[in-house]
Write a protein that holds these residues in place. Structure first.
Motif, PDB file in Angstrom:
ATOM      1  N   THR A  70     112.867 183.902  54.694  1.00  0.00           N
ATOM      2  CA  THR A  70     111.570 183.346  55.077  1.00  0.00           C
ATOM      3  C   THR A  70     111.283 183.769  56.515  1.00  0.00           C
ATOM      4  OG1 THR A  70     112.481 181.298  55.977  1.00  0.00           O
ATOM      5  CG2 THR A  70     111.925 181.310  53.605  1.00  0.00           C
ATOM      6  N   VAL A  71     110.053 183.622  56.927  1.00  0.00           N
ATOM      7  CA  VAL A  71     109.694 183.913  58.322  1.00  0.00           C
ATOM      8  C   VAL A  71     110.501 183.020  59.254  1.00  0.00           C
ATOM      9  CG1 VAL A  71     107.826 183.854  60.021  1.00  0.00           C
ATOM     10  CG2 VAL A  71     107.378 184.701  57.718  1.00  0.00           C
ATOM     11  N   GLU A  72     110.654 181.769  58.887  1.00  0.00           N
ATOM     12  CA  GLU A  72     111.396 180.828  59.726  1.00  0.00           C
ATOM     13  C   GLU A  72     112.860 181.237  59.871  1.00  0.00           C
ATOM     14  OE1 GLU A  72     109.417 179.941  57.107  1.00  0.00           O
ATOM     15  OE2 GLU A  72     107.738 179.141  58.254  1.00  0.00           O
ATOM     16  N   GLN A  86     116.077 183.866  67.552  1.00  0.00           N
ATOM     17  CA  GLN A  86     116.352 182.904  68.617  1.00  0.00           C
ATOM     18  C   GLN A  86     117.847 182.827  68.923  1.00  0.00           C
ATOM     19  OE1 GLN A  86     114.320 179.513  66.964  1.00  0.00           O
ATOM     20  NE2 GLN A  86     112.417 180.014  68.007  1.00  0.00           N
ATOM     21  N   LEU A  87     118.677 182.852  67.891  1.00  0.00           N
ATOM     22  CA  LEU A  87     120.130 182.836  68.106  1.00  0.00           C
ATOM     23  C   LEU A  87     120.580 184.072  68.871  1.00  0.00           C
ATOM     24  CD1 LEU A  87     121.330 181.522  64.630  1.00  0.00           C
ATOM     25  CD2 LEU A  87     121.463 180.307  66.818  1.00  0.00           C
ATOM     26  N   ILE A  88     120.008 185.204  68.532  1.00  0.00           N
ATOM     27  CA  ILE A  88     120.329 186.447  69.245  1.00  0.00           C
ATOM     28  C   ILE A  88     119.876 186.345  70.697  1.00  0.00           C
ATOM     29  CG2 ILE A  88     119.711 188.898  69.422  1.00  0.00           C
ATOM     30  CD1 ILE A  88     119.642 188.827  66.257  1.00  0.00           C
ATOM     31  N   GLY A  89     118.653 185.844  70.906  1.00  0.00           N
ATOM     32  CA  GLY A  89     118.118 185.724  72.256  1.00  0.00           C
ATOM     33  C   GLY A  89     118.888 184.773  73.146  1.00  0.00           C
ATOM     34  N   GLU A  90     119.547 183.785  72.544  1.00  0.00           N
ATOM     35  CA  GLU A  90     120.371 182.849  73.317  1.00  0.00           C
ATOM     36  C   GLU A  90     121.664 183.492  73.809  1.00  0.00           C
ATOM     37  OE1 GLU A  90     121.023 179.615  70.641  1.00  0.00           O
ATOM     38  OE2 GLU A  90     118.932 178.952  70.721  1.00  0.00           O
ATOM     39  N   ARG A  91     122.073 184.571  73.175  1.00  0.00           N
ATOM     40  CA  ARG A  91     123.374 185.159  73.469  1.00  0.00           C
ATOM     41  C   ARG A  91     123.318 186.525  74.145  1.00  0.00           C
ATOM     42  NH1 ARG A  91     123.394 181.775  69.443  1.00  0.00           N
ATOM     43  NH2 ARG A  91     125.247 180.554  68.947  1.00  0.00           N
ATOM     44  N   ARG A 150     100.464 188.525  59.187  1.00  0.00           N
ATOM     45  CA  ARG A 150     100.614 187.251  59.902  1.00  0.00           C
ATOM     46  C   ARG A 150     102.090 186.943  60.176  1.00  0.00           C
ATOM     47  NH1 ARG A 150      96.514 185.857  56.315  1.00  0.00           N
ATOM     48  NH2 ARG A 150      97.954 184.721  54.962  1.00  0.00           N
ATOM     49  N   ALA A 151     102.949 187.255  59.215  1.00  0.00           N
ATOM     50  CA  ALA A 151     104.390 187.051  59.417  1.00  0.00           C
ATOM     51  C   ALA A 151     104.884 187.937  60.556  1.00  0.00           C
ATOM     52  CB  ALA A 151     105.153 187.342  58.136  1.00  0.00           C
ATOM     53  N   GLY A 152     104.432 189.185  60.579  1.00  0.00           N
ATOM     54  CA  GLY A 152     104.833 190.110  61.638  1.00  0.00           C
ATOM     55  C   GLY A 152     104.400 189.639  63.010  1.00  0.00           C
ATOM     56  N   VAL A 153     103.195 189.085  63.104  1.00  0.00           N
ATOM     57  CA  VAL A 153     102.713 188.544  64.385  1.00  0.00           C
ATOM     58  C   VAL A 153     103.579 187.364  64.814  1.00  0.00           C
ATOM     59  CG1 VAL A 153     100.777 187.349  65.504  1.00  0.00           C
ATOM     60  CG2 VAL A 153     100.345 189.384  64.111  1.00  0.00           C
ATOM     61  N   ALA A 154     103.904 186.472  63.875  1.00  0.00           N
ATOM     62  CA  ALA A 154     104.755 185.321  64.198  1.00  0.00           C
ATOM     63  C   ALA A 154     106.142 185.780  64.653  1.00  0.00           C
ATOM     64  CB  ALA A 154     104.862 184.394  62.994  1.00  0.00           C
ATOM     65  N   LYS A 183     105.926 187.267  68.152  1.00  0.00           N
ATOM     66  CA  LYS A 183     105.843 186.216  69.176  1.00  0.00           C
ATOM     67  C   LYS A 183     107.230 185.656  69.484  1.00  0.00           C
ATOM     68  CE  LYS A 183     101.103 184.711  68.383  1.00  0.00           C
ATOM     69  NZ  LYS A 183     100.237 183.611  67.899  1.00  0.00           N
ATOM     70  N   THR A 184     108.037 185.477  68.459  1.00  0.00           N
ATOM     71  CA  THR A 184     109.403 184.976  68.666  1.00  0.00           C
ATOM     72  C   THR A 184     110.224 186.011  69.428  1.00  0.00           C
ATOM     73  OG1 THR A 184     109.260 183.678  66.634  1.00  0.00           O
ATOM     74  CG2 THR A 184     111.466 184.104  67.510  1.00  0.00           C
ATOM     75  N   VAL A 185     110.093 187.273  69.047  1.00  0.00           N
ATOM     76  CA  VAL A 185     110.822 188.341  69.741  1.00  0.00           C
ATOM     77  C   VAL A 185     110.423 188.373  71.214  1.00  0.00           C
ATOM     78  CG1 VAL A 185     111.084 190.839  69.935  1.00  0.00           C
ATOM     79  CG2 VAL A 185     111.190 189.760  67.687  1.00  0.00           C
ATOM     80  N   LEU A 186     109.143 188.309  71.489  1.00  0.00           N
ATOM     81  CA  LEU A 186     108.690 188.341  72.876  1.00  0.00           C
ATOM     82  C   LEU A 186     109.182 187.132  73.660  1.00  0.00           C
ATOM     83  CD1 LEU A 186     105.067 189.713  72.421  1.00  0.00           C
ATOM     84  CD2 LEU A 186     107.065 190.917  73.336  1.00  0.00           C
ATOM     85  N   ALA A 187     109.235 185.982  73.016  1.00  0.00           N
ATOM     86  CA  ALA A 187     109.715 184.786  73.696  1.00  0.00           C
ATOM     87  C   ALA A 187     111.172 184.921  74.124  1.00  0.00           C
ATOM     88  CB  ALA A 187     109.547 183.561  72.785  1.00  0.00           C
TER      89      ALA A 187
END
Length: 96
Positions: free
Chosen positions: A42-44, A51-56, A79-83, A86-90
């Motif tokens: 899923t997108v989530e 997010q787990l990758i970005g934390e480490r 829309r999934a790609g945009v979401a 956004k997570t990748v950029l964050a």
């Protein structure tokens, strides 16, 4: 830690290139292209992994690929790609 493989990898590298193929998404939810396999994520779930990758790790480059708009009749994958982007950029933009 829930993901010991990340700890092993973190012992070897501190920065990474993050590549997301959109055909990892479940085609029942978002058909990205002809190669999308059933029972994908899923997108989530993709966002949680990012997010787990970005934390480490420091994400120093990103790529999002494997999108064929001919299969995206309702713009679900777009829309999934945009979401996901956004997570990748964050996680990629340095925190102050």
């Amino acid at each position: 830690d829930a993901l010991p493989i990340f700890e092993i990898l973190r012992g070897r590298v501190s920065r990474l290139y993050l590549h997301v193929d959109l055909d990892v998404l479940d085609p029942e939810l978002a058909p990205a292209n002809e190669f999308a396999a059933p029972d994908g994520l899923t997108v989530e779930q993709v966002q949680e992994a990012i997010q787990l990758i970005g934390e480490r790790f420091k994400v120093c480059a990103i790529g999002i690929a494997a999108y064929d708009p001919q299969y995206d009749k309702n713009d679900e994958v777009f829309r999934a790609g945009v979401a996901i982007m956004k997570t990748v950029l964050a996680v990629a933009i340095p925190r102050a």
